[in-house]
Design an enzyme around this catalytic site. Sequence first.
Site, PDB file in Angstrom:
ATOM      1  N   SER A 226       1.333   3.350  -6.414  1.00 13.32           N
ATOM      2  CA  SER A 226       0.715   3.392  -5.222  1.00 13.32           C
ATOM      3  C   SER A 226      -0.687   2.715  -5.265  1.00 13.32           C
ATOM      4  CB  SER A 226       0.364   4.486  -4.819  1.00 13.32           C
ATOM      5  OG  SER A 226      -0.881   5.122  -4.492  1.00 13.32           O
TER       6      SER A 226
ATOM      7  N   ARG B 141      10.782   4.110  -3.752  1.00 10.63           N
ATOM      8  CA  ARG B 141      10.165   5.022  -5.000  1.00 10.63           C
ATOM      9  C   ARG B 141      10.954   6.148  -5.251  1.00 10.63           C
ATOM     10  NH1 ARG B 141       3.680   3.313  -4.232  1.00 10.63           N
ATOM     11  NH2 ARG B 141       4.124   1.363  -5.013  1.00 10.63           N
TER      12      ARG B 141
HETATM   13  C1  MIC Z   1       2.835   5.434  -1.624  1.00 10.82           C
HETATM   14  O1  MIC Z   1       3.914   5.101  -1.183  1.00 10.82           O
HETATM   15  O2  MIC Z   1       2.811   5.851  -2.680  1.00 10.82           O
HETATM   16  C2  MIC Z   1       1.632   5.443  -0.757  1.00 10.82           C
HETATM   17  C3  MIC Z   1       1.428   6.864  -0.364  1.00 10.82           C
HETATM   18  O3  MIC Z   1       2.070   4.835   0.399  1.00 10.82           O
HETATM   19  C4  MIC Z   1       0.642   4.829  -1.498  1.00 10.82           C
HETATM   20  C5  MIC Z   1      -0.771   4.936  -0.719  1.00 10.82           C
HETATM   21  C6  MIC Z   1      -1.280   6.535  -1.074  1.00 10.82           C
HETATM   22  O4  MIC Z   1      -1.158   6.999  -2.201  1.00 10.82           O
HETATM   23  O5  MIC Z   1      -1.993   6.901  -0.176  1.00 10.82           O
HETATM   24  C7  MIC Z   1       0.564   3.221  -1.911  1.00 10.82           C
HETATM   25  O6  MIC Z   1       1.705   2.933  -2.007  1.00 10.82           O
HETATM   26  O7  MIC Z   1      -0.364   2.837  -1.883  1.00 10.82           O
END
Ligand code: MIC
Length: 642
Positions: A533, A379
């Site tokens: 996320s 990302r």
């Molecule tokens: C992410 O990659 O954005 C995360 C952090 O792993 C999130 C989970 C979260 O926000 O704790 C995800 O991808 O679901």
Amino acid sequence: MGMNLAEKIIAAHLVEGKMTPGADIAITIDQTLTQDATGTMSYLQFEALGLKKVKTELSVSYVDHNMLQSGFENADDHRYLQTVANKYGIFFSRPGNGICHQVHLERFGIPGKTLLGSDSHTPTNGGIGMMAIGAGGLDVAVAMGGGAFYLKMPEVYKVHLTGKLAPFVTAKDIILEVLRILTVKGGVGRVIEYGGPGVASLTVPQRATITNMGAELGATTSIFPSDENTKAFMKLQKRVKDWVPLVADPDAKYAKVIKIDLDKLEPLIAKPHSPDNVVKVKAVKRVKVDQVCIGSCTNSSVADLMTTAALLKGKKIHPDVSCTITPGSKQVFETIAAEGSLTDLIASGARIIESACGPCIGMGQAPNSGAVSVRSFNRNFPGRSGTKDAQVYLASPETCVAAALTGAITDPRELGKLPKIKLPEKITVDDSGVIPPSKTPGKVVILRGPNIAPLPINDPMASTLEGEVLLKTGDNITTDHIMPAGAKVLPLRSNIPKIAEFVYCYVDPDFVHRAKEKKGGFIIGGDNYGQGSSREHAALAPMYLGIKMVLTKSFARIHLANLINFGILPLTFSDPADYDRIEQGDRLQLPMVSDLLATGADLTVKNLTKGIDIYVTYQLTPRQVTIIRAGGLLNYIRGGGR
Ligand code: MIC
Ligand code: SF4
């Protein structure tokens, strides 16, 4: 009629509904996973369900996100997670043991099973042939309690692979190519299934890179068949007894087939600020690089890091570049140490970080102002690195190394010959980092630090909703926009009143103040609202601030489910052009909305400021309507709902 992989697994787990694309179905869940940043909420919710023990075949609680301990908060949360796991029959993967998806792939994933995880990259385990789906923490809590998982029957796309990857072209380039073709909303409501003769040339970790980043397509999940390569991987992991073959029937049907010839693929890179902003690396002309980060759940396998080490061997990181490396798991870390690769990485001047998410979620290593950062991650949303104006590019570890050595974005093929690496035939399998649950759960005391605030519970929906448009956003708003992560905010994940102070803070620093002053209101969004996320905090914290309804052109799957779970009404414009007929500050009214929803009637939103009516639609099942009217899933379940 023949079935594809997704249909086979869904059919074997179906408890409600018909398997027609778009229909509402429910499936049983064999395994769950949580990580620490979403896990604390998930376990608080599990506790609120009042059960004695999880009812799944396997549930694992991982600690991998909130690893910087610059105050007591994260350490307190880890202790809570460990004790709660111990009490309720959950395996606990301790800090340092690795990133949830990587460890799950190595130690627990089983072809043909279902996995629900409170992290959007749960589909990583599709690489081993699982139906692995990301969801909000509350859905995972319900699944741990034995409840089914409700979803829309996805449409299935096939990516047909032929040929073989050329040197310096990688699995990451395959998924970047799929992203280029389908975009970040091309997978919504779909499963992406991989097949064709090219599949046989890909190892399980390579497949996992592809299914991992399938999350960026907005897909429900991505999946590979389970074949001899899967068997070999499980044998290496000393788990061959868990292997089962799984292939699509020869006459299986797909809604669409996308063909990719691996021979023709070239190194690709996603430019700022979206994973689908993909071009050939050679088309990016010598952009100067300040930071390179290799690792994350996308690209931190033994092969990734041994290749990185082989390319860096005997060379030094460019003086203007800070290069970090995060091994995906303790197993990967130990293996690259045993193979000597770690020594080469250290000698090159790379900064080695513990096995965790690290820079991927802005947990340290925020780049300098305006920096260009090239990452092997998944990302590159604005601000996610921890530096608001950083320019983040996404590419393979090979392309990352080329940038780290030359100080500029460079086609890795310019590095010369790709050194051959010899992957180990045996590895040390050591599960001491996974602590099994207690045999005497009655004696376990759950430890809660002061950071853990009680769970806010919503009120049942009012009969008429009225309020102001507090914010109007554009398309592709990510949950990183709504509820930012990073080292400052993540420690507050167990404390909704505190974390709510950061909602939309980078988009509009005045949003929270406005929401509080007006005692809540509404949000207007564009297409693909809430992509990214699985964090339910992006719904929970707005709920806490009094957001009652979000009206958009379209939603991303997990965020839509999270809004419903917390009793926020998700609506879409009947005519997307009406998006232009509402402005921030307009006063809206939804008369008798609760009763109208219950009867399934059409809804109109009155724009009182402009004196016009706007037609809206909602795609909610009767169950979801009841959940929203109850003020969310917890109220619904406590009231006897299933
Ligand atoms: C992410 O990659 O954005 C995360 C952090 O792993 C999130 C989970 C979260 O926000 O704790 C995800 O991808 O679901
Ligand atoms: Fe962790 Fe990054 Fe993977 Fe999310 S995408 S699970 S933050 S490594």
